[in-house]
Design an enzyme around this catalytic site. Structure first.
Site: not given
Ligand code: PEP
Length: 232
Positions: A89, A158
């Site tokens: 992450h 992400e």
């Molecule tokens: C995450 O923690 O991977 C994330 C996508 O957080 P958020 O949905 O709050 O952007």
């Protein structure tokens, strides 16, 4: 015909949030949901084990065991009933200085223990504006997954600038990233970054999307419920 699609995975990443009260709300609301993986803080994991929900860790050690105070091993997560574990992450890449090499070692450890690692990759803000997003993704992907079989892991795309910011890429941009990843590694790909009850139905339309990773919105039952429904 939306009801004939396979439900897409929803991974709820609570980070260091949540409470016993939230655990009980989730268990009450989603006990028979078969496409939700809850990744609560480690102390709450055992509370999900009797439920039908999938439960995952938010991280695991790259080591098998030993003198690593505060860390949790992949085998220990598996032993208490976890099915998945998030690795790499961006918050851990940043605050714990985790490298792709380290994340690769964690993913290997997870697979060896019988867990499905969810390997997070994504470009930073400056890489996006410099048009380096594709190179970043491909470098992270190859370094985090080399030698692993695509069916042994899940990738979460992400973009770092989208996490917790309320900003999301367009569907076309997400689709392009997913296609980039899948053209290199034929694996399941999730999108994560400010997924909410307000945009989940739109994100669910992305053709090759296999699910979403949700942070903030997974802490509110009504929002999580709307997201799970949108991805069903
Ligand atoms: C995450 O923690 O991977 C994330 C996508 O957080 P958020 O949905 O709050 O952007």
């Amino acid at each position: 015909m939306a009801h004939l699609r396979d439900p897409k995975l929803v991974v709820a990443n609570w980070k260091m949030n949540g409470s016993l009260d939230l655990v009980h709300q989730v268990l009450e609301e989603f006990d028979d949901t078969d496409h939700l993986v809850v990744c609560p803080p480690a102390p709450y994991i055992p509370l999900f084990i009797e439920s039908d929900l999938f439960v995952g860790g938010q991280d695991c050690s790259a080591q098998e065991e030993g003198a690593h105070t505060g860390d949790v091993s992949a085998q220990q997560l598996y032993d208490v009933g976890c099915t998945h574990v998030i690795v790499g992450h961006s918050e851990r890449r940043l605050s714990h200085r985790e490298t792709n090499e380290w994340i690769h070692a964690k993913a290997k450890m997870a697979i060896r223990a019988g867990l499905m690692p969810i390997i997070c990759i994504g470009e930073r803000d400056e890489e996006q504006t410099d048009n380096h997003a594709r190179q970043t993704l491909l470098a992270q992907l190859s370094q985090c997954t080399h030698g692993l079989k695509p069916q042994q892991y899940i990738v979460a795309y992400e973009p770092v600038w989208a996490i917790g910011s309320g900003k999301t890429p367009s569907n076309v941009e997400i689709e392009t990233a997913i296609n980039t990843i899948k053209s290199e590694k034929p694996t399941q790909v999730l999108y994560g970054g400010s997924v909410s009850n307000l945009n989940a139905s739109q994100i669910a339309l992305i053709p090759d999307l296999d699910g979403v990773l949700v942070g903030g919105a997974s802490l509110e039952i009504n929002k999580l419920n709307a997201i799970v429904k949108a991805l069903s």
